[in-house]
Scaffold this active site. Structure first.
Site, PDB file in Angstrom:
ATOM      1  CG  ASP A 125     -26.937   0.166  17.670  1.00  0.00           C
ATOM      2  OD1 ASP A 125     -26.717   0.490  18.851  1.00  0.00           O
ATOM      3  OD2 ASP A 125     -26.411  -0.815  17.118  1.00  0.00           O
ATOM      4  CG  ASP A 145     -29.631   9.576  31.297  1.00  0.00           C
ATOM      5  OD1 ASP A 145     -28.986   9.055  32.207  1.00  0.00           O
ATOM      6  OD2 ASP A 145     -30.814   9.969  31.442  1.00  0.00           O
ATOM      7  CD  GLU A 151     -28.354   4.798  28.909  1.00  0.00           C
ATOM      8  OE1 GLU A 151     -28.853   4.513  30.006  1.00  0.00           O
ATOM      9  OE2 GLU A 151     -27.462   4.119  28.362  1.00  0.00           O
ATOM     10  CG  ASN A 189     -30.622  -1.339  23.737  1.00  0.00           C
ATOM     11  OD1 ASN A 189     -30.775  -1.087  22.549  1.00  0.00           O
ATOM     12  ND2 ASN A 189     -29.738  -0.706  24.485  1.00  0.00           N
TER      13      ASN A 189
END
Length: 294
Positions: A183, A166, A209, A174
């Protein structure tokens, strides 16, 4: 002007009712027509030959009528068989129907509708199995494919490794730069994965993620090398306005056994991933089941 005979033939071809009427009319009157032809030929009017002709003409008319009706409804039988196969096997509905009468029109319409429906269902199945953002498979897709790969690995006596990784501190991206940047990071990661996968490897996004790679025919040492390559490529990924090298990932690797379930495989890989995070992230760690149990 189109001749009336052509118009009449066209009407017969395009009308099932007209076809059946013509066939039944000729079949019913076959004995009469045969009798007229026999007597017009000047043959004997003795009862025996007349009865024989009537019997033969009746049989011929009946057989011809049944054969014609069988041929007329043949597209319906083909359609019924195709629909049964579709319901049982999901086979596409394909019919060699050339008729222009009502049955031909209905058969072609049903076949076209079923094929269009199958296309829509295929797209829906693909969407249900695909992560829309990255274009990779999703968790459901992975759970189906991994069973096939495990069966192949067991049959061929070949290894299979799982790589779980991840993105490091993805929530901070974010929060600091917005979900649009997040994104674009995920999309870029998907591109990196596709560019570096071997043709028989599997890749899926299984969480926000979190990503998973299934590497058939790969021992844990080889999987470490592959994961390192992915880690290096992710470090080079450039997504504006993030600084170069901001996108990193932590990797956990596990070489599966044939009896492992998907949950067990992910659990062991996740244990290795947790170690990678403990060691400062942006690194690769492997879980060796044999070493753990010694």
């Amino acid at each position: 002007m189109i001749p009336r005979s052509v118009v009449a033939l066209q009407m017969i071809r395009e009308s099932l009712v007209t076809k059946i009427f013509v066939v039944c009319f000729l079949a019913i009157h076959m004995p009469l027509l045969a009798m007229i032809a026999y007597l017009a030929g000047g043959y004997s009017s003795h009862p025996f030959p007349i009865l024989t002709i009537l019997l033969v003409a009746t049989l011929v008319g009946t057989i011809a009528c049944l054969a014609a009706l069988w041929w007329f409804i043949r597209p319906l039988r083909l359609l019924a068989t195709a629909l049964k196969r579709y319901n049982a096997e999901g086979a596409p509905v394909r019919l060699p129907v050339e008729g222009t009468d009502e049955i031909g029109v209905v058969s072609r319409a049903v076949a076209a509708t079923m094929n269009e429906l199958e296309g829509v269902m295929r797209k829906l199945r693909q969407q249900a199995m695909t992560d829309q953002l990255t274009g990779l498979g999703n968790r459901r897709w992975l759970s189906e494919r991994i069973v096939t790969e495990q069966a192949r690995a067991e049959r061929e006596k070949s290894p299979i490794s799982v790589v779980l990784f991840d993105l490091d501190h993805f929530k901070d991206i974010n929060d600091s730069f917005g979900h649009d940047v997040g994104d674009r990071v995920l999309i870029g990661v998907g591109e990196v994965i596709r560019d570096n996968l071997r043709r028989y490897d599997l890749a899926a996004r299984i969480g926000g993620e979190e990503f998973c790679l299934i590497l058939p025919k790969t021992r844990i040492g080889e999987a470490v090398v592959i994961a390192e390559r992915f880690r290096t490529q992710l470090e080079k990924l450039n997504v504006d306005p993030l600084p170069q090298g901001r996108i990193t990932a932590s990797f956990g690797i596990y070489q599966a056994t044939p009896c492992d379930s998907m949950q067990a495989m992910l659990l062991q890989a996740d244990r290795a991933l947790y170690r990678a995070k403990e060691k400062g992230r942006n690194c690769v760690q492997s879980f060796d089941w044999h070493a753990e149990t010694r």
